[in-house]
Design a protein around this motif. Structure first.
Motif, PDB file in Angstrom:
ATOM      1  N   UNK A  75       0.814  -1.212   0.000  1.00 52.48           N
ATOM      2  CA  UNK A  75       0.000   0.000   0.000  1.00 52.48           C
ATOM      3  C   UNK A  75       0.850   1.266   0.000  1.00 52.48           C
ATOM      4  N   UNK A  76       2.144   1.124  -0.255  1.00 53.98           N
ATOM      5  CA  UNK A  76       3.039   2.283  -0.213  1.00 53.98           C
ATOM      6  C   UNK A  76       3.001   3.087  -1.507  1.00 53.98           C
ATOM      7  N   UNK A  77       2.844   4.387  -1.363  1.00 52.53           N
ATOM      8  CA  UNK A  77       2.866   5.321  -2.490  1.00 52.53           C
ATOM      9  C   UNK A  77       4.195   6.060  -2.481  1.00 52.53           C
ATOM     10  N   UNK A  78       4.794   6.234  -3.666  1.00 53.14           N
ATOM     11  CA  UNK A  78       6.017   7.017  -3.735  1.00 53.14           C
ATOM     12  C   UNK A  78       7.073   6.396  -4.612  1.00 53.14           C
ATOM     13  N   UNK A  79       8.229   6.996  -4.582  1.00 52.41           N
ATOM     14  CA  UNK A  79       9.317   6.565  -5.451  1.00 52.41           C
ATOM     15  C   UNK A  79       9.695   5.108  -5.239  1.00 52.41           C
ATOM     16  N   UNK A  80       9.696   4.657  -3.993  1.00 58.68           N
ATOM     17  CA  UNK A  80      10.029   3.254  -3.710  1.00 58.68           C
ATOM     18  C   UNK A  80       8.780   2.412  -3.508  1.00 58.68           C
ATOM     19  N   UNK A  81       7.619   3.002  -3.760  1.00 56.21           N
ATOM     20  CA  UNK A  81       6.362   2.268  -3.691  1.00 56.21           C
ATOM     21  C   UNK A  81       5.693   2.245  -5.051  1.00 56.21           C
ATOM     22  N   UNK A  82       4.424   2.620  -5.097  1.00 59.74           N
ATOM     23  CA  UNK A  82       3.677   2.627  -6.352  1.00 59.74           C
ATOM     24  C   UNK A  82       3.338   4.054  -6.766  1.00 59.74           C
ATOM     25  N   UNK A  83       3.233   4.241  -8.061  1.00 56.96           N
ATOM     26  CA  UNK A  83       2.776   5.514  -8.611  1.00 56.96           C
ATOM     27  C   UNK A  83       1.271   5.423  -8.804  1.00 56.96           C
ATOM     28  N   UNK A  84       0.535   6.394  -8.293  1.00 57.19           N
ATOM     29  CA  UNK A  84      -0.927   6.353  -8.355  1.00 57.19           C
ATOM     30  C   UNK A  84      -1.464   7.629  -8.997  1.00 57.19           C
ATOM     31  N   UNK A  85      -2.668   7.501  -9.568  1.00 60.25           N
ATOM     32  CA  UNK A  85      -3.331   8.656 -10.191  1.00 60.25           C
ATOM     33  C   UNK A  85      -4.819   8.630  -9.863  1.00 60.25           C
ATOM     34  N   UNK A  86      -5.183   8.700  -8.595  1.00 62.43           N
ATOM     35  CA  UNK A  86      -6.605   8.640  -8.253  1.00 62.43           C
ATOM     36  C   UNK A  86      -7.320   9.950  -8.570  1.00 62.43           C
ATOM     37  N   UNK A  87      -8.626   9.892  -8.546  1.00 61.85           N
ATOM     38  CA  UNK A  87      -9.426  11.104  -8.707  1.00 61.85           C
ATOM     39  C   UNK A  87      -9.274  11.988  -7.472  1.00 61.85           C
ATOM     40  N   UNK A  88      -9.242  11.352  -6.283  1.00 60.42           N
ATOM     41  CA  UNK A  88      -9.057  12.084  -5.018  1.00 60.42           C
ATOM     42  C   UNK A  88      -7.950  11.407  -4.215  1.00 60.42           C
ATOM     43  N   UNK A  89      -6.998  12.208  -3.752  1.00 61.74           N
ATOM     44  CA  UNK A  89      -5.928  11.703  -2.896  1.00 61.74           C
ATOM     45  C   UNK A  89      -5.937  12.517  -1.608  1.00 61.74           C
ATOM     46  N   UNK A  90      -6.221  11.844  -0.484  1.00 59.67           N
ATOM     47  CA  UNK A  90      -6.267  12.511   0.817  1.00 59.67           C
ATOM     48  C   UNK A  90      -4.991  12.158   1.577  1.00 59.67           C
ATOM     49  N   UNK A  91      -4.131  13.135   1.783  1.00 60.33           N
ATOM     50  CA  UNK A  91      -2.849  12.918   2.465  1.00 60.33           C
ATOM     51  C   UNK A  91      -2.990  13.297   3.936  1.00 60.33           C
ATOM     52  N   UNK A  92      -2.904  12.316   4.814  1.00 63.24           N
ATOM     53  CA  UNK A  92      -3.121  12.527   6.246  1.00 63.24           C
ATOM     54  C   UNK A  92      -1.811  12.363   7.008  1.00 63.24           C
ATOM     55  N   UNK A  93      -1.330  13.426   7.620  1.00 67.27           N
ATOM     56  CA  UNK A  93      -0.096  13.337   8.389  1.00 67.27           C
ATOM     57  C   UNK A  93       1.118  13.040   7.543  1.00 67.27           C
ATOM     58  N   UNK A  94       1.089  13.483   6.292  1.00 68.71           N
ATOM     59  CA  UNK A  94       2.196  13.278   5.357  1.00 68.71           C
ATOM     60  C   UNK A  94       2.863  14.632   5.095  1.00 68.71           C
TER      61      UNK A  94
END
Length: 335
Positions: free
Chosen positions: A260-279
């Motif tokens: 479930x990791x997003x980022x350079x060492x995780x996955x690249x995602x393109x959702x309609x809505x991205x809610x970043x909590x405590x990031x």
């Protein structure tokens, strides 16, 4: 070596258990643009056993040609077997560019093929283009921990090779009326050519959602505080009909699975809505989600980099903000 002998763009069409990997279709779409700039054809290289039926899908997603390499010794991926078949074909047909998805298989296969062909390889690319003057490939990838982007060219060797990160490009619209030249290749491969002996394939059953396919992601970082606090993120994701994801900090702390990791060492995602909590919004994380249609950030620190990137920035304690959001969303649904 005469560079003029090499023509065409190839994409390694990775399949597993008779299903094409999504990244192969993504690269096929982007590779088509590269091929059009060069005025050449885009060819999909399909390997496996009893996989000919997948050629029609590659045809529908933009392939001008499909090379079908069907052999019982290709039924399961092996570095030796796949490398030999690809290198034999490259030496025979001489493509100028070869793209491979940066999957677990691609990251193993790409370097071995490049080494055997005595050419270069740009790994984990996030952008592809053609130099207008020299007509060579420009492959861009994150460097120095993601703090800058490096554009790399392989002007003196062929084929030019790159592995491409999943999720950074979009698939073409499927065209069921498209037509491609499908060629069945006579594969020269014996079991003695493969040093690895596969005795049994055991698959781990794991209920993991593919975050790269999600339309709504609620992502937690170090600021979430604990694995227990991810429960409120799950509540928000449920209210939005979305999926929970995370930054590397949350994964490293063991709060959530790496899938479930997003980022350079995780996955690249393109959702309609991205809610970043405590990031916080480190560049390594941003590289994996900056193309989201709408970014909502919840953070105590109004100066955090993610707040500048966000379309909507909420300054506050996520333990108070998120439950209120969930309550209001559920109220709207109830109406």
């Amino acid at each position: 070596m005469s560079l003029e002998q090499y023509k065409g763009v190839w994409v390694f069409a990775e399949q597993r258990d008779g299903h094409l990997e999504k990244v192969s279709l993504e690269i096929l779409g982007e590779g088509k643009k590269i091929a059009e700039k060069l005025g050449v054809k885009i060819t999909a290289l399909l390997m496996g056993h009893n996989v000919k039926h997948l050629a029609k899908e590659l045809e529908a997603y933009g392939a001008d040609e499909v090379l079908v390499c069907d052999n019982e010794n290709l039924a399961h991926y092996t570095t030796d077997g796949y490398t030999k078949v690809i290198c034999d074909l490259v030496e025979e047909k001489k493509p100028e560019i070869l793209f491979i998805g940066a999957t677990f298989i691609g990251r193993d296969l790409g370097p071995r093929v490049a080494a055997r062909l005595h050419t270069g390889l740009t790994a984990d690319c996030t952008s592809l283009d053609i130099d207008e003057e020299g007509k060579f490939l420009l492959a861009t990838r994150p460097a120095f921990g993601g703090n800058l982007m490096a554009t790399i060219a392989c002007a003196d060797h062929r084929p030019q090779m790159a592995t491409v990160r999943p999720g950074v490009f979009s698939k073409r619209e499927k065209d069921t009326h498209a037509e491609a030249v499908i060629e069945n290749v006579n594969v020269s491969l014996e079991s003695s050519d493969i040093r690895t002996i596969i005795k049994e394939v055991v698959k781990e059953t794991k209920k993991v959602k593919d975050i790269s396919e999600a339309k709504v992601l609620v992502s937690g970082g170090r600021g979430v505080g604990s694995a227990e606090n991810f429960k409120i993120l799950e509540d928000l994701a449920a209210a939005l009909d979305g999926t929970v994801s995370a930054s590397r900090a949350a994964v490293d702390n063991g709060w959530i699975d790496k899938a479930y990791q997003v980022g350079q060492t995780g996955k690249t995602v393109r959702p309609t809505i991205y809610v970043a909590c405590g990031i916080s919004g480190a560049i390594q994380h941003v590289a994996g989600m900056q193309d989201s249609d709408m970014i909502i950030a919840i953070n105590k620190d109004e100066t955090a980099p993610i707040m500048k990137l966000a379309d909507y920035a909420i300054v506050g304690d996520l333990n108070k903000v998120i439950p209120e959001m969930v309550a209001q969303l559920n109220a709207i649904k109830g109406e």
